[in-house]
Design a protein around this motif. Structure first.
Motif, PDB file in Angstrom:
ATOM      1  N   LEU A  25       0.858  -1.184   0.000  1.00 33.51           N
ATOM      2  CA  LEU A  25       0.000   0.000   0.000  1.00 33.51           C
ATOM      3  C   LEU A  25       0.890   1.228   0.000  1.00 33.51           C
ATOM      4  O   LEU A  25       1.874   1.292   0.735  1.00 33.51           O
ATOM      5  CB  LEU A  25      -0.898  -0.002   1.241  1.00 33.51           C
ATOM      6  CG  LEU A  25      -1.803  -1.223   1.390  1.00 33.51           C
ATOM      7  CD1 LEU A  25      -2.477  -1.221   2.747  1.00 33.51           C
ATOM      8  CD2 LEU A  25      -2.835  -1.260   0.289  1.00 33.51           C
ATOM      9  N   GLY A  26       0.552   2.198  -0.827  1.00 33.97           N
ATOM     10  CA  GLY A  26       1.332   3.423  -0.892  1.00 33.97           C
ATOM     11  C   GLY A  26       0.542   4.597  -0.345  1.00 33.97           C
ATOM     12  O   GLY A  26      -0.676   4.685  -0.553  1.00 33.97           O
ATOM     13  N   GLU A  27       1.227   5.484   0.340  1.00 31.02           N
ATOM     14  CA  GLU A  27       0.605   6.703   0.856  1.00 31.02           C
ATOM     15  C   GLU A  27       0.216   7.585  -0.328  1.00 31.02           C
ATOM     16  O   GLU A  27       1.042   7.875  -1.198  1.00 31.02           O
ATOM     17  CB  GLU A  27       1.620   7.409   1.752  1.00 31.02           C
ATOM     18  CG  GLU A  27       1.165   8.700   2.357  1.00 31.02           C
ATOM     19  CD  GLU A  27       2.248   9.349   3.202  1.00 31.02           C
ATOM     20  OE1 GLU A  27       1.898  10.159   4.062  1.00 31.02           O
ATOM     21  OE2 GLU A  27       3.450   9.053   2.994  1.00 31.02           O
ATOM     22  N   VAL A  28      -1.052   7.991  -0.399  1.00 27.87           N
ATOM     23  CA  VAL A  28      -1.501   8.864  -1.479  1.00 27.87           C
ATOM     24  C   VAL A  28      -0.774  10.204  -1.345  1.00 27.87           C
ATOM     25  O   VAL A  28      -0.731  10.792  -0.267  1.00 27.87           O
ATOM     26  CB  VAL A  28      -3.038   9.054  -1.437  1.00 27.87           C
ATOM     27  CG1 VAL A  28      -3.486  10.107  -2.443  1.00 27.87           C
ATOM     28  CG2 VAL A  28      -3.740   7.733  -1.703  1.00 27.87           C
ATOM     29  N   ASN A  29      -0.150  10.659  -2.428  1.00 25.19           N
ATOM     30  CA  ASN A  29       0.644  11.901  -2.432  1.00 25.19           C
ATOM     31  C   ASN A  29       1.781  11.869  -1.426  1.00 25.19           C
ATOM     32  O   ASN A  29       2.117  12.885  -0.823  1.00 25.19           O
ATOM     33  CB  ASN A  29      -0.247  13.123  -2.165  1.00 25.19           C
ATOM     34  CG  ASN A  29      -1.338  13.268  -3.193  1.00 25.19           C
ATOM     35  OD1 ASN A  29      -1.106  13.053  -4.377  1.00 25.19           O
ATOM     36  ND2 ASN A  29      -2.537  13.606  -2.752  1.00 25.19           N
ATOM     37  N   GLY A  30       2.373  10.700  -1.226  1.00 20.40           N
ATOM     38  CA  GLY A  30       3.503  10.572  -0.307  1.00 20.40           C
ATOM     39  C   GLY A  30       4.445   9.484  -0.765  1.00 20.40           C
ATOM     40  O   GLY A  30       4.188   8.786  -1.752  1.00 20.40           O
ATOM     41  N   LEU A  31       5.540   9.314  -0.038  1.00 19.71           N
ATOM     42  CA  LEU A  31       6.570   8.360  -0.432  1.00 19.71           C
ATOM     43  C   LEU A  31       6.609   7.111   0.447  1.00 19.71           C
ATOM     44  O   LEU A  31       7.444   6.247   0.237  1.00 19.71           O
ATOM     45  CB  LEU A  31       7.949   9.031  -0.394  1.00 19.71           C
ATOM     46  CG  LEU A  31       8.188  10.123  -1.436  1.00 19.71           C
ATOM     47  CD1 LEU A  31       9.518  10.810  -1.202  1.00 19.71           C
ATOM     48  CD2 LEU A  31       8.141   9.537  -2.837  1.00 19.71           C
ATOM     49  N   ARG A  32       5.732   7.023   1.435  1.00 22.08           N
ATOM     50  CA  ARG A  32       5.784   5.862   2.328  1.00 22.08           C
ATOM     51  C   ARG A  32       4.981   4.704   1.759  1.00 22.08           C
ATOM     52  O   ARG A  32       3.951   4.898   1.118  1.00 22.08           O
ATOM     53  CB  ARG A  32       5.279   6.240   3.716  1.00 22.08           C
ATOM     54  CG  ARG A  32       6.237   7.169   4.437  1.00 22.08           C
ATOM     55  CD  ARG A  32       5.753   7.547   5.809  1.00 22.08           C
ATOM     56  NE  ARG A  32       4.576   8.413   5.738  1.00 22.08           N
ATOM     57  CZ  ARG A  32       3.966   8.902   6.809  1.00 22.08           C
ATOM     58  NH1 ARG A  32       4.417   8.614   8.023  1.00 22.08           N
ATOM     59  NH2 ARG A  32       2.906   9.677   6.676  1.00 22.08           N
ATOM     60  N   ARG A  33       5.481   3.495   2.001  1.00 23.88           N
ATOM     61  CA  ARG A  33       4.826   2.265   1.569  1.00 23.88           C
ATOM     62  C   ARG A  33       4.597   1.379   2.792  1.00 23.88           C
ATOM     63  O   ARG A  33       5.412   1.343   3.702  1.00 23.88           O
ATOM     64  CB  ARG A  33       5.697   1.495   0.564  1.00 23.88           C
ATOM     65  CG  ARG A  33       6.001   2.276  -0.711  1.00 23.88           C
ATOM     66  CD  ARG A  33       4.756   2.391  -1.570  1.00 23.88           C
ATOM     67  NE  ARG A  33       5.003   3.077  -2.823  1.00 23.88           N
ATOM     68  CZ  ARG A  33       4.794   4.359  -3.026  1.00 23.88           C
ATOM     69  NH1 ARG A  33       4.371   5.128  -2.043  1.00 23.88           N
ATOM     70  NH2 ARG A  33       4.999   4.895  -4.207  1.00 23.88           N
ATOM     71  N   LEU A  34       3.475   0.644   2.760  1.00 25.81           N
ATOM     72  CA  LEU A  34       3.137  -0.259   3.845  1.00 25.81           C
ATOM     73  C   LEU A  34       2.964  -1.657   3.260  1.00 25.81           C
ATOM     74  O   LEU A  34       1.929  -1.964   2.678  1.00 25.81           O
ATOM     75  CB  LEU A  34       1.844   0.205   4.531  1.00 25.81           C
ATOM     76  CG  LEU A  34       1.413  -0.557   5.780  1.00 25.81           C
ATOM     77  CD1 LEU A  34       2.422  -0.372   6.908  1.00 25.81           C
ATOM     78  CD2 LEU A  34       0.033  -0.089   6.237  1.00 25.81           C
ATOM     79  N   PRO A  35       4.000  -2.534   3.381  1.00 25.22           N
ATOM     80  CA  PRO A  35       3.867  -3.900   2.856  1.00 25.22           C
ATOM     81  C   PRO A  35       3.164  -4.793   3.874  1.00 25.22           C
ATOM     82  O   PRO A  35       3.467  -4.749   5.060  1.00 25.22           O
ATOM     83  CB  PRO A  35       5.326  -4.335   2.651  1.00 25.22           C
ATOM     84  CG  PRO A  35       6.125  -3.486   3.574  1.00 25.22           C
ATOM     85  CD  PRO A  35       5.334  -2.240   3.867  1.00 25.22           C
ATOM     86  N   ILE A  36       2.214  -5.605   3.395  1.00 23.74           N
ATOM     87  CA  ILE A  36       1.467  -6.507   4.266  1.00 23.74           C
ATOM     88  C   ILE A  36       1.501  -7.895   3.639  1.00 23.74           C
ATOM     89  O   ILE A  36       1.119  -8.060   2.469  1.00 23.74           O
ATOM     90  CB  ILE A  36       0.011  -6.033   4.440  1.00 23.74           C
ATOM     91  CG1 ILE A  36      -0.013  -4.628   5.070  1.00 23.74           C
ATOM     92  CG2 ILE A  36      -0.795  -7.010   5.281  1.00 23.74           C
ATOM     93  CD1 ILE A  36      -1.394  -4.008   5.162  1.00 23.74           C
ATOM     94  N   VAL A  37       1.957  -8.889   4.392  1.00 21.08           N
ATOM     95  CA  VAL A  37       2.007 -10.268   3.900  1.00 21.08           C
ATOM     96  C   VAL A  37       0.618 -10.879   4.008  1.00 21.08           C
ATOM     97  O   VAL A  37      -0.038 -10.783   5.049  1.00 21.08           O
ATOM     98  CB  VAL A  37       3.036 -11.104   4.690  1.00 21.08           C
ATOM     99  CG1 VAL A  37       2.998 -12.570   4.256  1.00 21.08           C
ATOM    100  CG2 VAL A  37       4.438 -10.542   4.500  1.00 21.08           C
ATOM    101  N   ILE A  38       0.156 -11.503   2.909  1.00 15.16           N
ATOM    102  CA  ILE A  38      -1.171 -12.132   2.884  1.00 15.16           C
ATOM    103  C   ILE A  38      -1.045 -13.512   2.244  1.00 15.16           C
ATOM    104  O   ILE A  38      -0.031 -13.832   1.623  1.00 15.16           O
ATOM    105  CB  ILE A  38      -2.198 -11.275   2.102  1.00 15.16           C
ATOM    106  CG1 ILE A  38      -1.756 -11.075   0.653  1.00 15.16           C
ATOM    107  CG2 ILE A  38      -2.425  -9.937   2.790  1.00 15.16           C
ATOM    108  CD1 ILE A  38      -2.771 -10.352  -0.212  1.00 15.16           C
TER     109      ILE A  38
END
Length: 200
Positions: A25-38
């Protein structure tokens, strides 16, 4: 707490866990990413919706959406609300004509429903701070694909090489076989290989 909007920017095989996938998941209008294992089933459910594929039978999340629509329940947003011992917790914010309620959900299921309903996905600053990854870009530009263009990719080099070794007829036959097996993630990789050859 202020909510931060996220979007699905990638779905791929997990590098850290075999037979698992990572939704990024990427932050809208930002540079941070949130990876989630599924898991594989959840990854397939998300991939099918992202690619707007029509399975021969409704998947569980399609059934859930149909059920909600039949009873006039709207899904307004998904909130990744907590992170404990590496496990993400989420809530579905739903409403009908009389009430708005929050329903606890596994994050993978919440994301699969969010894609189907086209609703926003949010999280909180503390979750992004503890589990997020900041993309380094000296120019301050967003790295990767532009917002709103999710990518579905298989990062196993062997799979990509195998597909490149096949001709178009073999790829089309293989595509039909994996669709019959309802392996939609592999079908997407094959379809992308076919399309890339046709565009040349």
């Amino acid at each position: 707490m202020r909510k931060i909007e996220l979007e699905i920017v990638a779905l791929s095989h997990s590098i850290t866990q075999t037979h698992s996938y990572a939704v990024v998941l990427g932050e809208v209008n930002g540079l941070r990413r949130l990876p989630i294992v599924i898991g594989g089933f959840e990854a397939q459910a998300i991939a099918v919706a992202l690619e707007k594929m029509q399975p021969s039978r409704p998947l569980t999340h399609d059934l859930m959406k149909n059920f909600m629509n039949a009873f006039s329940i709207d899904l307004h947003e998904v909130v990744i609300s907590n992170l404990q011992e590496g496990i993400f917790y989420s809530k579905l914010i739903c409403s009908n004509s009389e009430d708005t309620i929050e329903i606890d959900s596994r994050t993978s299921d919440a994301l699969a429903l969010a894609v189907r309903f086209g609703c926003p996905i949010y999280t909180y600053e503390n979750i992004l701070n503890s589990a997020g990854i900041l993309l380094d870009d000296p120019a301050g530009k967003k790295v990767g694909k532009p917002a709103g263009t999710p990518s579905i990719s298989e990062h196993e080099k062997g799979v990509e090489d195998d597909l490149k070794a096949l001709n178009l007829d073999e790829l089309n036959t293989l595509l039909q076989e994996v669709l019959e097996q309802e392996d939609y993630i592999r079908a997407i990789a094959i379809r992308d290989e076919i399309n890339s050859r046709k565009s040349k």
